[in-house]
Design a protein around this motif. Structure first.
Motif, PDB file in Angstrom:
ATOM      1  N   ASN A  82       0.862  -1.193   0.000  1.00  0.00           N
ATOM      2  CA  ASN A  82       0.000   0.000   0.000  1.00  0.00           C
ATOM      3  C   ASN A  82       0.894   1.238   0.000  1.00  0.00           C
ATOM      4  O   ASN A  82       1.573   1.518   0.986  1.00  0.00           O
ATOM      5  N   ARG A  87      -5.593   3.610   4.512  1.00  0.00           N
ATOM      6  CA  ARG A  87      -5.475   2.158   4.583  1.00  0.00           C
ATOM      7  C   ARG A  87      -6.412   1.494   3.568  1.00  0.00           C
ATOM      8  O   ARG A  87      -7.458   2.052   3.228  1.00  0.00           O
ATOM      9  N   HIS A  89      -8.224  -2.410   2.274  1.00  0.00           N
ATOM     10  CA  HIS A  89      -8.672  -3.727   2.744  1.00  0.00           C
ATOM     11  C   HIS A  89      -8.956  -4.547   1.484  1.00  0.00           C
ATOM     12  O   HIS A  89     -10.052  -4.513   0.942  1.00  0.00           O
ATOM     13  N   LEU A 101      -7.130  -9.164   2.927  1.00  0.00           N
ATOM     14  CA  LEU A 101      -6.026  -8.570   3.677  1.00  0.00           C
ATOM     15  C   LEU A 101      -6.644  -7.425   4.459  1.00  0.00           C
ATOM     16  O   LEU A 101      -6.941  -6.369   3.904  1.00  0.00           O
ATOM     17  N   LYS A 102      -6.911  -7.692   5.728  1.00  0.00           N
ATOM     18  CA  LYS A 102      -7.656  -6.721   6.526  1.00  0.00           C
ATOM     19  C   LYS A 102      -6.893  -5.415   6.644  1.00  0.00           C
ATOM     20  O   LYS A 102      -5.667  -5.413   6.606  1.00  0.00           O
ATOM     21  N   TYR A 104      -4.895  -2.380   6.208  1.00  0.00           N
ATOM     22  CA  TYR A 104      -3.459  -2.307   6.444  1.00  0.00           C
ATOM     23  C   TYR A 104      -2.859  -1.088   5.762  1.00  0.00           C
ATOM     24  O   TYR A 104      -3.392  -0.560   4.791  1.00  0.00           O
ATOM     25  N   LYS A 107       2.808  -2.629   4.064  1.00  0.00           N
ATOM     26  CA  LYS A 107       2.824  -3.943   3.421  1.00  0.00           C
ATOM     27  C   LYS A 107       2.162  -4.987   4.321  1.00  0.00           C
ATOM     28  O   LYS A 107       2.439  -5.034   5.523  1.00  0.00           O
ATOM     29  N   PRO A 108       1.275  -5.833   3.772  1.00  0.00           N
ATOM     30  CA  PRO A 108       0.718  -6.920   4.604  1.00  0.00           C
ATOM     31  C   PRO A 108       1.834  -7.847   5.060  1.00  0.00           C
ATOM     32  O   PRO A 108       2.903  -7.900   4.450  1.00  0.00           O
ATOM     33  N   GLU A 109       1.560  -8.612   6.106  1.00  0.00           N
ATOM     34  CA  GLU A 109       2.615  -9.453   6.681  1.00  0.00           C
ATOM     35  C   GLU A 109       3.144 -10.509   5.711  1.00  0.00           C
ATOM     36  O   GLU A 109       4.321 -10.797   5.679  1.00  0.00           O
TER      37      GLU A 109
END
Ligand SMILES: [Cu+2]
Length: 212
Positions: A82, A87, A89, A101-102, A104, A107-109
């Motif tokens: 992102n 943010r 989703h 990807l809730k 965030y 960067k997502p995990e």
């Protein structure tokens, strides 16, 4: 190096490149013959599948997914960074890959691994107008057409390929064609898709009022 060795090495380079020079060049158009961007072309030969794509990225920037259409081989891990201050989703309800990807930032995990061939429609729960598509194919020979409607495959091994074509705004599924590649030939095709008019990509600031 002796002159004989030079001749031999030149011959080897020539022979090697001629073995690998099989190519397929395609121009994709719409029903009016105008170049069509964002069309996915897959050349699939079960005897010539080799996993080659390991990592890819679909970013969110200016409230837009970039790229709008991408194509990856099954097994590819895709990151969704992102770049915006807000943010996102990101989600998909498509049968080939259901995920979310809730909310965030950055960067997502973990990346999302696309392990099944199919079309994945991406959306964002916060910004309804954000949309993008991922085409997942079993072949490593996958390309998305550029602004001139062109894709260009080079160094194709000999084989009997299914030529598949897909576009997000196509009116009907395209019937796969057989293409036989041998002896380093170059094949040229012009393929037409009957497509709806493509909705304009949303600009930053359109907000939720944007309706594609
Ligand atoms: Cu969003």
């Amino acid at each position: 190096m002796t002159s004989l060795k030079r001749v031999l090495s030149a011959c080897l380079v020539f022979c090697y490149s001629s073995v690998l020079s099989a190519a397929v060049q395609i121009t994709v158009t719409d029903q009016q013959g105008l170049p069509l961007e964002d069309a996915v072309v897959e050349l699939l030969d079960p005897a010539n599948i080799k996993f080659s794509q390991k990592k890819a990225e679909v970013k969110q920037q200016d409230l837009t997914f970039i790229p709008f259409v991408s194509a990856y081989q099954t097994g590819t891990a895709v990151d969704f960074p992102n770049m915006d201050k807000t943010r996102h989703h990101v989600y998909s309800f498509s049968p080939a890959k259901v995920f979310e990807l809730k909310l965030y930032a950055n960067k997502p995990e973990a990346p999302v691994v696309f392990d099944q061939a199919g079309i994945i429609a991406l959306g964002c729960n916060i910004h309804d107008y954000m949309q993008a598509y991922i085409y997942v194919g079993d072949s490593q020979f996958l390309q998305v057409s550029n602004g001139k409607g062109q894709v260009n495959f080079v160094d194709l091994p000999d084989g009997n390929y299914q030529l598949k074509l897909w576009h997000p705004w196509q009116n009907a599924d395209w019937v796969a064609q057989q293409v036989q590649i041998k002896d380093g030939q170059t094949h040229n095709y012009q393929l037409a898709i009957t497509a709806q008019e493509k909705p304009k990509k949303p600009k930053k600031g359109f907000g939720a009022s944007y309706t594609p």
